[in-house]
Design an enzyme around this catalytic site. Sequence first.
Site, PDB file in Angstrom:
ATOM      1  N   SER A 160       0.816  -1.208   0.000  1.00  0.00           N
ATOM      2  CA  SER A 160       0.000   0.000   0.000  1.00  0.00           C
ATOM      3  C   SER A 160       0.858   1.271   0.000  1.00  0.00           C
ATOM      4  O   SER A 160       1.750   1.416  -0.833  1.00  0.00           O
ATOM      5  CB  SER A 160      -0.932  -0.080   1.215  1.00  0.00           C
ATOM      6  OG  SER A 160      -1.816   0.985   1.275  1.00  0.00           O
ATOM      7  N   ASP A 219      -9.025  -4.744  -5.944  1.00  0.00           N
ATOM      8  CA  ASP A 219      -8.419  -3.790  -5.018  1.00  0.00           C
ATOM      9  C   ASP A 219      -8.965  -2.391  -5.264  1.00  0.00           C
ATOM     10  O   ASP A 219      -8.835  -1.846  -6.351  1.00  0.00           O
ATOM     11  CB  ASP A 219      -6.900  -3.809  -5.229  1.00  0.00           C
ATOM     12  CG  ASP A 219      -6.136  -3.158  -4.105  1.00  0.00           C
ATOM     13  OD1 ASP A 219      -6.674  -2.214  -3.485  1.00  0.00           O
ATOM     14  OD2 ASP A 219      -5.003  -3.587  -3.841  1.00  0.00           O
ATOM     15  N   HIS A 261      -7.180  -5.306  -1.512  1.00  0.00           N
ATOM     16  CA  HIS A 261      -6.055  -4.667  -0.835  1.00  0.00           C
ATOM     17  C   HIS A 261      -5.467  -5.488   0.321  1.00  0.00           C
ATOM     18  O   HIS A 261      -4.256  -5.674   0.416  1.00  0.00           O
ATOM     19  CB  HIS A 261      -6.504  -3.299  -0.327  1.00  0.00           C
ATOM     20  CG  HIS A 261      -5.419  -2.290  -0.240  1.00  0.00           C
ATOM     21  ND1 HIS A 261      -4.727  -1.847  -1.343  1.00  0.00           N
ATOM     22  CD2 HIS A 261      -4.883  -1.644   0.816  1.00  0.00           C
ATOM     23  CE1 HIS A 261      -3.833  -0.962  -0.970  1.00  0.00           C
ATOM     24  NE2 HIS A 261      -3.903  -0.827   0.337  1.00  0.00           N
TER      25      HIS A 261
END
Length: 403
Positions: free
Chosen positions: A176, A346, A379
């Site tokens: 991330s 995601d 994610h």
Amino acid sequence: MANIVLVLFSIVLLCITAAQGRKTLHTYNEIPASSVSNDGICKTMVETQGYNCEEHTVTTQDGYILSLQRMPEGRSGKKADKPPVLLQHGVLNDAITWLFNSPEESLAFILADNGFDVWLVNSRGTKYSSKHKTLSPNDKAYWDWSWDELASYDLSASVQYVYNQTGHKLHYAAHSLGTLMALAALSEGQLLSMVRSAALLSPIAHLDQITSWPKKLAADVFLANDVYWLGIYEFIPNGNAASKCIEEICHTLHLDCSNLMDLFIGPYCCVNSSKIDVLLDHEPQPTSTKTLIHLSQMVRTGKIAKYDYGDPGQNMQHYGQPVPPVYDMTKIPNEFPLFLSYGGQDMLSDVQDVQVLLNDLKDHDGDKLVVVFREDYSHADFVLGVNANELVYDPLMDFFNVN
Ligand SMILES: *[C@@H]1O[C@H](CO)[C@@H](O)[C@H](O)[C@H]1NC(C)=O
Ligand SMILES: *[C@@H]1O[C@H](CO)[C@@H](O)[C@H](O)[C@H]1NC(C)=O
């Protein structure tokens, strides 16, 4: 697909702004003052699994004292015989993300069991990196940073520290926002003398491929940096002050926010749902409001640039030019080994945004860029997925082993 995470940031910020007016803003002391020596990550998350672990600290150039954990050997007790790997978590997380699943499922343990010298770092402002040479988290100046500082100060301090301690160039792996930190630094030619390769899970760089209404919402909320200048410096996503207002906004927007924190984590395909409650005891971790404003600027402008002070004069003061300098991803050296893994579900690392990044990297040496796409992954799956070991970490280690 709507970028729910950013929408949520916006909603929560809106609500904190509203709460501020009512003087009900929660303060830092909602987070229990932690003593790293008694309940640190080594003691609570690593040694309990039968692994050796060392606590370390490094001070950034701007005075933040970051905690790092080192796993110098695997469970067997055999000393690492491969290069160091530094693991960098994402926004609203800390290093616990890498240790949360079983040793067979979590990247940090897997790397240690495969002979790597594993280092974890916690970004400024999170529970185990809340100290500063002179400031306290109660000071507004403590929170005066965006991801620019994470990329320039935190990243360089932790990389330099691991390099100094081990005497070896390291592999870097991030999730991330940790991927953006590295991409930004690499695009400026930093780190190259100390880092052998970078593995980027759920890479974040371009943030403009989101549908229109959340984009507008985010843009409106963050316009002119109102939130920041109203005096909200620290962002704690699950503080009580904002929750009532969040309910109202979710209702108005017909969003299902019944489990707000699920939105931060999910949706996901492969996270062990029986562990979500435990996860929420640790995460989300605070970050600076300025970091979220900075991310929203990227959504609004479609650019990867330094923090925009919203005023040519102030930008001039900080950057010597009226608009913030752009991070040019095409400047990442073509021969630098990169591993990118992204998911079809995601919402933060949107497939189309990743395509834009891959286009920036189109001149990259073919054998120095490994891309692993997982259609069903979102994610959280990249760090918490129970099958990430096979789907992502095995190819990631193959990549480390040849670079
Ligand atoms: C690394 O070592 C160099 C040279 O000894 C020193 O100047 C620097 O402060 C060290 N940095 C860190 C983060 O340990
Ligand atoms: C999910 O978590 C539970 C509780 O920790 C554990 O008993 C179970 O084995 C886990 N399942 C998987 C697939 O890891």
